[in-house]
Design a protein around this motif. Structure first.
Motif, PDB file in Angstrom:
ATOM      1  N   THR A 129      61.632  22.705  28.915  1.00 55.71           N
ATOM      2  CA  THR A 129      60.949  23.379  30.402  1.00 55.71           C
ATOM      3  C   THR A 129      62.619  24.061  30.743  1.00 55.71           C
ATOM      4  O   THR A 129      62.663  25.283  31.169  1.00 55.71           O
ATOM      5  CB  THR A 129      61.706  22.050  31.430  1.00 55.71           C
ATOM      6  OG1 THR A 129      60.722  20.822  30.975  1.00 55.71           O
ATOM      7  CG2 THR A 129      61.388  22.294  33.153  1.00 55.71           C
ATOM      8  N   TRP A 166      61.983  27.550  29.174  1.00 57.79           N
ATOM      9  CA  TRP A 166      60.863  28.301  30.750  1.00 57.79           C
ATOM     10  C   TRP A 166      61.668  28.843  31.607  1.00 57.79           C
ATOM     11  O   TRP A 166      61.216  29.826  32.391  1.00 57.79           O
ATOM     12  CB  TRP A 166      59.322  27.624  30.602  1.00 57.79           C
ATOM     13  CG  TRP A 166      58.396  28.056  31.368  1.00 57.79           C
ATOM     14  CD1 TRP A 166      57.855  29.017  30.880  1.00 57.79           C
ATOM     15  CD2 TRP A 166      58.733  28.465  32.597  1.00 57.79           C
ATOM     16  NE1 TRP A 166      56.983  28.788  32.327  1.00 57.79           N
ATOM     17  CE2 TRP A 166      57.585  28.634  32.959  1.00 57.79           C
ATOM     18  CE3 TRP A 166      59.581  27.682  33.949  1.00 57.79           C
ATOM     19  CZ2 TRP A 166      56.758  28.820  34.962  1.00 57.79           C
ATOM     20  CZ3 TRP A 166      58.339  28.113  35.449  1.00 57.79           C
ATOM     21  CH2 TRP A 166      57.102  28.490  36.040  1.00 57.79           C
ATOM     22  N   ASN A 202      62.077  33.159  33.017  1.00 59.16           N
ATOM     23  CA  ASN A 202      60.791  32.981  34.167  1.00 59.16           C
ATOM     24  C   ASN A 202      61.826  32.938  35.608  1.00 59.16           C
ATOM     25  O   ASN A 202      61.513  34.007  36.346  1.00 59.16           O
ATOM     26  CB  ASN A 202      59.518  32.141  35.023  1.00 59.16           C
ATOM     27  CG  ASN A 202      59.276  32.399  33.520  1.00 59.16           C
ATOM     28  OD1 ASN A 202      57.992  32.831  33.283  1.00 59.16           O
ATOM     29  ND2 ASN A 202      58.891  31.711  32.764  1.00 59.16           N
TER      30      ASN A 202
END
Length: 169
Positions: free
Chosen positions: A142, A145, A149
């Motif tokens: 998580t 990511w 992003n």
């Protein structure tokens, strides 16, 4: 839920800290120093953590450590976003985290029988073990990511928010 959030935020902070130290310094040695820095206070605090959990209300210890964790993540996020971050701040965050986490773990484990009672203790221990495994599995993915992003600064703000959620649960 509180344990899942707390363990996840801890895993996320550790990975984000290591990633960002290396991104800032490009030094494997400093990466090792910062990541190992949490172990030194953990050794000393760990010796007394069980005694603290026996003498101080466990809920207060858990809440205090969650607040410290949230403040660390929020402070690092703000330093990153404002461009004032230095690897030394990440070293300090690692040391502080290493001091508060060993104080929290015995309190979290010792509060379980108070919450669930004797008849459900085995189920609670199994659930706690599952929570730790889930956080080990999903938190690094998580945060990776999130960093990719939305950036490392915003990822740290999300980690701080997860700590706030853990505090309430």
């Amino acid at each position: 839920i509180g344990s899942l959030m707390q363990m996840s935020s801890l895993q996320m902070q550790m990975l984000a800290r290591g990633y960002f130290v290396y991104e800032l310094t490009h030094s494997p040695s400093l990466l090792g120093v910062v990541m190992a820095a949490s172990a030194v206070p953990a050794l000393f605090v760990g010796l007394f953590a069980g005694v603290l959990a026996d003498r101080i209300e466990k809920k207060k210890i858990i809440q205090f450590t969650q607040i410290v964790s949230m403040l660390l993540a929020g402070s690092v996020a703000t330093l990153i976003v404002t461009g004032a971050i230095r690897w030394e701040y990440l070293l300090l965050a690692s040391i502080i985290q290493g001091a508060v986490m060993p104080a929290m773990m015995p309190s979290r484990q010792a509060i379980v029988p108070q919450l669930v009672g004797r008849e459900r203790i085995m189920n609670a221990v199994a659930l706690n073990s599952m929570v730790m495994s889930l956080s080990n599995l999903f938190a690094p993915v998580t945060v990776g990511w999130l960093i990719a992003n939305i950036g490392i600064g915003r990822a740290y703000y999300i980690i701080a928010a997860i700590n706030i959620g853990a505090l309430f649960f």
